[in-house]
Write a protein that holds these residues in place. Sequence first.
Motif, short mmCIF file in Angstrom:
data_model
loop_
_atom_site.label_atom_id
_atom_site.label_comp_id
_atom_site.label_asym_id
_atom_site.label_seq_id
_atom_site.Cartn_x
_atom_site.Cartn_y
_atom_site.Cartn_z
N GLN A 11 12.08 38.73 92.24
CA GLN A 11 13.54 38.76 92.19
C GLN A 11 14.14 38.36 93.54
O GLN A 11 15.16 37.67 93.60
CB GLN A 11 14.01 40.17 91.81
N PHE A 12 13.51 38.77 94.62
CA PHE A 12 14.03 38.51 95.96
C PHE A 12 13.73 37.07 96.41
O PHE A 12 14.62 36.35 96.87
CB PHE A 12 13.44 39.50 96.97
N PHE A 13 12.48 36.63 96.26
CA PHE A 13 12.07 35.31 96.76
C PHE A 13 12.44 34.18 95.81
O PHE A 13 12.59 33.04 96.24
CB PHE A 13 10.56 35.28 97.00
N GLY A 14 12.56 34.49 94.54
CA GLY A 14 12.80 33.42 93.56
C GLY A 14 11.50 32.86 93.00
O GLY A 14 11.52 31.91 92.22
N PHE A 15 10.37 33.40 93.41
CA PHE A 15 9.06 33.01 92.90
C PHE A 15 8.12 34.20 93.09
O PHE A 15 8.37 35.07 93.92
CB PHE A 15 8.49 31.79 93.64
N GLN A 88 0.31 42.16 101.15
CA GLN A 88 0.64 43.53 101.56
C GLN A 88 1.64 43.57 102.71
O GLN A 88 2.54 44.44 102.72
CB GLN A 88 -0.64 44.27 101.97
N LEU A 89 1.53 42.64 103.65
CA LEU A 89 2.33 42.74 104.88
C LEU A 89 3.48 41.73 104.96
O LEU A 89 4.43 41.96 105.71
CB LEU A 89 1.42 42.56 106.11
N VAL A 90 3.38 40.62 104.24
CA VAL A 90 4.39 39.56 104.38
C VAL A 90 5.23 39.40 103.12
O VAL A 90 6.47 39.39 103.16
CB VAL A 90 3.72 38.22 104.74
N LEU A 91 4.57 39.28 101.99
CA LEU A 91 5.28 39.00 100.73
C LEU A 91 5.51 40.24 99.89
O LEU A 91 5.74 40.15 98.69
CB LEU A 91 4.48 37.97 99.91
N ASN A 92 5.49 41.40 100.50
CA ASN A 92 5.65 42.65 99.79
C ASN A 92 6.94 43.35 100.24
O ASN A 92 7.25 43.41 101.42
CB ASN A 92 4.46 43.58 100.05
N ILE A 93 7.70 43.85 99.26
CA ILE A 93 8.91 44.62 99.57
C ILE A 93 8.56 46.10 99.47
O ILE A 93 8.11 46.56 98.41
CB ILE A 93 10.05 44.28 98.59
N GLU A 95 8.62 50.14 98.96
CA GLU A 95 9.25 50.91 97.88
C GLU A 95 10.58 51.52 98.30
O GLU A 95 11.43 51.78 97.45
CB GLU A 95 8.30 52.01 97.40
N ASN A 96 10.76 51.76 99.60
CA ASN A 96 12.01 52.38 100.05
C ASN A 96 13.11 51.36 100.33
O ASN A 96 14.20 51.73 100.76
CB ASN A 96 11.75 53.20 101.32
N VAL A 97 12.84 50.08 100.12
CA VAL A 97 13.83 49.03 100.37
C VAL A 97 14.49 48.66 99.06
O VAL A 97 13.83 48.46 98.03
CB VAL A 97 13.17 47.78 100.99
N LEU A 98 15.83 48.56 99.09
CA LEU A 98 16.62 48.22 97.90
C LEU A 98 17.36 46.92 98.16
O LEU A 98 17.99 46.75 99.20
CB LEU A 98 17.62 49.34 97.59
N LEU A 99 17.25 45.99 97.24
CA LEU A 99 17.94 44.70 97.39
C LEU A 99 19.45 44.90 97.28
O LEU A 99 19.92 45.81 96.61
CB LEU A 99 17.46 43.73 96.31
N PRO A 100 20.23 44.03 97.95
CA PRO A 100 21.70 44.19 97.93
C PRO A 100 22.29 44.22 96.52
O PRO A 100 23.22 44.98 96.24
CB PRO A 100 22.19 42.96 98.71
N GLU A 101 21.75 43.37 95.61
CA GLU A 101 22.31 43.33 94.26
C GLU A 101 21.99 44.57 93.45
O GLU A 101 22.55 44.78 92.36
CB GLU A 101 21.81 42.09 93.50
#
Length: 210
Positions: A11-15, A88-93, A95-101
């Motif tokens: 959802q965040f990256f578009g892929f 795990q370290l680069v392409l991972n969001i 669990e405590n992070v919420l997207l603006p939308e």
Amino acid sequence: MSVNPMAYEAQFFGFTPQTCMLRVYIAFQDYLFEVMLVVESVILKKLDGVPGCKISPSQIRKSTEKFLLFMKDHFDKLFSKMEEMLLQLVLNIPENVLLPEDKAHEEYSYSKEQFQALQDETYQLQEQYRAEVSAGQALRAELEEQKAVQAELEKILQWFDGLENSCREHGTGNFKESLVFLTQNSKKLQEVLKDVEEKSKKIKKHDQLL
């Protein structure tokens, strides 16, 4: 490759991160194949200028393929570790992070019971709306029927007005007397019509006997 769907990252990256890693893997693999072909061509050129060389191009190809398998095996192991680190370290969001939308979900969070109550209320409002629409349609139909009845009553009133004017033109001023007069004449006409029908039946029977 990772089997975790990582839908939030997509959802965040578009892929999906897995798709990204797969494309990187294919790109590295293609580059490795190209490099081995270049190395093979360089070896063939070098050996071509060596007098008395007994190494054939097919032997060089077999050696190149063995070396390619060796490199690919080591590359797969290294890439597996690199993939795990990147996912795990680069392409991972976290669990405590919420997207603006999705901030609205945090501000207006509901439990399952509250959500079910909202659904029930929505259903009741929909039913009330349907009932009001149905009642409105019934009222409109009744109004149309009243308009039709009113139009018929207006026609009857116009007929009575025309009848009264006709009576006045013929010297009969009292509408009740005119109505009685018309009723008596109507009865007389009905009796004459009945008499004519009976005579007609008698004539038909007489013709049949002849």
